[in-house]
Design a protein around this motif. Structure first.
Motif, mmCIF file in Angstrom:
data_model
loop_
_atom_site.group_PDB
_atom_site.id
_atom_site.type_symbol
_atom_site.label_atom_id
_atom_site.label_comp_id
_atom_site.label_asym_id
_atom_site.label_seq_id
_atom_site.Cartn_x
_atom_site.Cartn_y
_atom_site.Cartn_z
ATOM 1 N N THR A 138 0.854 -1.192 0.000
ATOM 2 C CA THR A 138 0.000 0.000 0.000
ATOM 3 C C THR A 138 0.888 1.239 0.000
ATOM 4 O O THR A 138 2.033 1.156 0.424
ATOM 5 N N PRO A 139 0.363 2.390 -0.480
ATOM 6 C CA PRO A 139 -0.958 2.575 -1.081
ATOM 7 C C PRO A 139 -1.123 1.734 -2.350
ATOM 8 O O PRO A 139 -0.147 1.412 -3.000
ATOM 9 N N ALA A 156 -6.479 3.304 -2.024
ATOM 10 C CA ALA A 156 -6.439 2.846 -0.630
ATOM 11 C C ALA A 156 -5.052 3.118 -0.043
ATOM 12 O O ALA A 156 -4.055 2.648 -0.568
ATOM 13 N N MET A 157 -5.027 3.898 1.015
ATOM 14 C CA MET A 157 -3.749 4.244 1.635
ATOM 15 C C MET A 157 -3.274 3.124 2.559
ATOM 16 O O MET A 157 -2.081 2.976 2.796
ATOM 17 N N THR A 158 -4.220 2.336 3.087
ATOM 18 C CA THR A 158 -3.858 1.264 4.024
ATOM 19 C C THR A 158 -4.471 -0.057 3.562
ATOM 20 O O THR A 158 -5.401 -0.070 2.754
ATOM 21 N N ARG A 159 -3.958 -1.128 4.125
ATOM 22 C CA ARG A 159 -4.477 -2.466 3.808
ATOM 23 C C ARG A 159 -5.966 -2.553 4.196
ATOM 24 O O ARG A 159 -6.778 -3.120 3.469
ATOM 25 N N ALA A 160 -6.314 -1.942 5.341
ATOM 26 C CA ALA A 160 -7.709 -1.998 5.801
ATOM 27 C C ALA A 160 -8.632 -1.315 4.786
ATOM 28 O O ALA A 160 -9.704 -1.832 4.455
ATOM 29 N N GLU A 161 -8.209 -0.165 4.262
ATOM 30 C CA GLU A 161 -9.011 0.540 3.250
ATOM 31 C C GLU A 161 -9.154 -0.311 1.994
ATOM 32 O O GLU A 161 -10.227 -0.356 1.372
ATOM 33 N N GLU A 163 -9.057 -3.563 1.821
ATOM 34 C CA GLU A 163 -9.956 -4.691 2.102
ATOM 35 C C GLU A 163 -11.413 -4.245 2.067
ATOM 36 O O GLU A 163 -12.281 -4.949 1.546
#
Ligand code: AMP
Ligand code: GLY
Length: 417
Positions: A138-139, A156-161, A163
């Motif tokens: 990421t991003p 998506a800046m993060t893995r959570a975003e 997902e």
């Protein structure tokens, strides 16, 4: 020549305005048009994405050239239906419109032809998308395949975003791609099959709020040219991106005809392609039209006929468009609000107010749509175009409307620095 223009937004009002000024333009019709377009063209209420209806209108009026504004008629095969009847059309076939309609198609074409773009992986399931994110880190950027009006893309800046975006998209065709850092600019090229020529550059503002905040929109304002796309960078983008694309489309038997709008990321190595659109941008078109010199109708006809030979000429001027939208946009906009004082706005030197979403109400002009007006100003400098555009916006009386006050902020920062 007699011309039929398809579409009903600010882009089409600007096209109609420019076509009307062309010495070679005879009768000008628009379908379905809008009250702004009605100043320059005869409007006919047919569905512009209905191939049979468009062909029959064109035949009835012995139309020499059909100019397609939006993407929907192109994807629906309107250009194919017209060409099959021997009617000249500015706009690509449904097969060539895949350059906009399918992100995966375009990415594969880039890879096969060495066209610079973000590295990517095409996937069909959520599980494969998650695996691709492991590879890219990421991003990362996740794009649903298909026409999504700019809404199918998540940076998506993060893995959570990432997902969350994948879960929201569900199983289905997606492109997962490398995140590119740089400044974006748009390049507009005319392509007549095998010949491609640079037309103009522009930069737009997709977010609804000042400081580029809030949800994405179709575009809240634009200016042209985009000085960061220097002559040298534009020439590179034409040689490394646009011309190889036109060539590849010819080779695979689906030649492109019309305007190819390349969204570019300018990074240290040079321009990279983010996406293609197969039509003029809106509101970029409103900013570009006042800069084009010469007989615009003839220029579009030369593209439609596969005989583009003279490079388009641009005035050495600057232009800015500020969109006035109805409250609620890009969600559900308030409809029916009264709009007054457009004439006063057009008293400001160099200003034209294009209609994007207006209708004639019982007591005058009213809003009917998200983006309502595209207030456009031309001047000898960027700063003067900007000043004129806002002076004009300030004349307009539209209680249900709003606009961004910071259109052109990047350029403003550069010119002050
Ligand atoms: P698109 O619909 O492909 O133009 O994507 C919408 C927006 O997402 C673009 O205008 C960019 O701001 C951003 N974007 C798309 N792809 C990338 C990428 N590979 N790297 C960084 N930003 C991107
Ligand atoms: N202004 C962006 C677009 O027309 O797609």
């Amino acid at each position: 020549m007699d011309i039929l223009l398809l579409g009903s937004g600010g882009r089409e009002d600007a096209l109609a305005w420019r076509l009307r000024q062309s010495p070679s333009c005879g009768q000008l019709m628009a379908a379905p048009g809008n009250p702004g377009i009605a100043r320059w063209a005869e409007c006919v209420k047919i569905d512009p994405a209905d191939p049979a209806a468009v062909v029959s209108l064109a035949k009835e009026h012995a139309i020499d050239l059909v100019v397609v504004g939006p993407e929907a008629p192109l994807v629906a095969g309107v250009a194919d239906a017209l060409r099959a009847q021997g009617i000249a059309v500015f706009g690509p076939s449904a097969a060539a419109a895949q350059l906009e309609g399918s992100k995966g198609f375009t990415k594969d074409l880039c890879r096969a032809n060495g066209i610079p773009t973000a590295d990517y992986s095409r996937v069909d399931t959520m599980q494969d998308a998650l695996a691709a994110i492991d590879d890219f880190g990421t991003p990362v950027v996740i794009k649903a395949d298909g026409l999504a009006a700019g809404k199918g893309v998540t940076v998506a800046m993060t893995r959570a975003e990432a997902e969350t975006a994948i879960a929201a998209a569900g199983d289905g065709p997606m492109v997962v791609e490398e995140f590119l850092t740089g400044e974006e600019a748009s390049l507009f090229a005319l392509v007549d099959g095998d010949t491609a020529m640079f037309l103009a550059s522009a930069q737009d503002h997709k977010r609804v709020g000042e400081g580029d905040t809030g949800p994405n929109t179709g575009g809240m304002g634009a200016y042209a040219p985009a000085p960061i796309l220097t002559e040298e960078l534009a020439a590179r983008a034409m040689d490394e991106i646009v011309r190889p694309t036109a060539q590849a489309m010819v080779e695979q038997g689906t030649p492109f005809n019309g305007v190819l709008y390349a969204g570019l990321m300018l990074i240290d190595e040079g321009p990279k392609l983010i996406e293609y659109n197969v039509r003029f941008g809106d509101p970029e078109c409103e900013a570009i039209m006042p800069l084009i010199e010469g007989d615009f109708a003839e220029l579009l006809m030369s593209v439609a006929a596969g005989k583009l030979s003279e490079p388009p000429r641009l005035a050495d001027k600057h232009s800015m468009t500020v969109v006035v939208a109805a409250h609620g946009y890009p969600g559900a906009p308030t409809s029916g609000g009264a709009i007054r004082e457009i004439e006063a706005a057009e008293q400001v030197e160099g200003v034209t107010v294009f209609h994007a979403g207006t209708a004639r109400g019982e007591h005058g002009l009213i809003a009917c749509g998200g983006r309502v007006l595209a207030v456009t100003a031309v001047a000898d400098s960027f700063a003067n175009a900007r000043a004129r555009a806002y002076r004009a916006v300030d004349q307009i009386d539209f209680a249900d409307g709003f606009h961004r006050r910071d259109i052109g902020w990047r350029e403003l920062k550069r010119t002050i620095a």
